[in-house]
Design an enzyme around this catalytic site. Sequence first.
Site, mmCIF file in Angstrom:
data_model
loop_
_atom_site.group_PDB
_atom_site.id
_atom_site.type_symbol
_atom_site.label_atom_id
_atom_site.label_comp_id
_atom_site.label_asym_id
_atom_site.label_seq_id
_atom_site.Cartn_x
_atom_site.Cartn_y
_atom_site.Cartn_z
ATOM 1 N N ARG A 216 -4.136 0.118 -2.045
ATOM 2 C CA ARG A 216 -2.861 -0.697 -2.736
ATOM 3 C C ARG A 216 -1.522 0.080 -2.177
ATOM 4 O O ARG A 216 -0.504 -0.488 -2.637
ATOM 5 C CB ARG A 216 -2.966 -0.499 -4.270
ATOM 6 N N VAL A 217 -1.607 1.232 -1.513
ATOM 7 C CA VAL A 217 -0.464 1.928 -0.994
ATOM 8 C C VAL A 217 -0.197 1.229 0.651
ATOM 9 O O VAL A 217 0.758 1.357 0.850
ATOM 10 C CB VAL A 217 -0.903 3.339 -0.870
#
Length: 508
Positions: free
Chosen positions: A372-373
């Site tokens: 999710r980064v």
Amino acid sequence: MNKQTNLNQDIKNLKELLESRLKQISFSDSQSESIGQIEKVYDGIVWINGLSDALMGEILELPQKTFALVLNLEQDRIGAIIFGRYQHLKEGDIVKKTGNVLSISVGDQILGRVVNSLAQAKDGLPAFEAPKNMSLEKIAPGVVYRKSVTQPLQTGIMAIDAMIPIGRGQRELIIGDRSTGKTSVALSAMINQKNSDVINIYVAIGQKEANVAWVVQTLKEYGVMDKTVIVDASASESSTMQYLAPYAGAAIAEYFMEQGKDVLIIYDDLSKHAVAYRELSLLLKRPSGREAYPGDVFYLHSRLLERACRLDEKYGGGSITALPIIETQEGDVSAYIPTNVISITDGQIYLEADLFNAGIRPAINVGISVSRVGGAAQIKAMKQMAGKMRLELAQFRELEAFAQFSSELDEATQKVIDRGKRLTEVLKQHWSQPLDVIDQIVIIWAVTNGVFDDIDIDKIHAASRQWLSWLKTNKKQIFSRLIKDQKLTEETLQKLEKIKQEFKLILS
């Protein structure tokens, strides 16, 4: 009347005497102590009467220098978990409050050591002096203290660094069935920190002693043990020590983070940690919920994993990157503990048993693995390459299923399938051979730009290593340019196109 008068006078005299005596008594040296008694003791659990002012998480002192941690506060008694042996304890023994919360002593001397959940030496080497006390339980830094995750933590595994990038300060879950290579992925990431400034912490929870010994030996062989701490709460240790192990690892990590250093911490694995906590909770008569886990099992892991972060420069600028491991049963990611940890972390690396058995290792299913980064934790050159590779792999997965039912495929479809097979082959990598990020970029460029299109699938892996070796011997300027620019400029791309033709002539 005289008798009454005399009696009153005697009472008055006695009162004055008592008052004068009381004034002579000093209370400055007196101390009060809160004590209780053991009501019941069994299976590492002790029930205590009294100590009405005991606090949750407080350390209690029992006979023969035995200690316990308060976990249950009830109306008429408290429940605590015992550290170490408890066979000498009996009903009626005196219990004292210490007024302290559980903490461990940490210092730079802990690097290169194997310790237990209380940071005591477990490797047969001399005990070490540690100057600072770190609390095992600590509230995670708030938003004000944190900084966005933008700096990559290179694992050396091409499939991860390219498509599921991990940043310093991130929490990335490694999930999969038993024997699918979860520990190997974590070990590869640790070995890849050999020439970086990242400190490794490996927390073994409920593992076999033989497995922990193998991890220690492997890290020594690859020269990273001197910048690693092993926290070992093996399967032979009590549930109490297994429950405390990850918090001890987090406390050690925070010691280094407060010095402005970057730390990588592996929790292997949190499934066994949850089982240890469930055992303690059931012994403490707590009500059970789904899969017999107590109601606060989510909080058990959320308060641990939230401690992984990247601090703002104003507060030291250090970071803790957490790679928790979760073991699934028959690939069931919808079970209670896996779904809990998935919701806490910033993405997951899913390892699939079918891929592992098919010889694709690391057995990462890039379809359902996610970070999710994302590209924020990649250098620009890798971001340029990874986008194209991810697209080609997605097209390959989509067409591969249809290709099984068709004997004749058009040229464009066949080309996509061939390229996908080559990409899959290139991404195969032994866990003990991590690649530098620039090496990865050069290999990914080659496979996505047709350098290996004329080579048999089973020879792709060898050809990619030959390409890398040839470039390092004859075209060193490409690497120095990529290291300097951190991106693929138009000039670099043109040079690579020319070099590609040279290499194809060599192969032919």
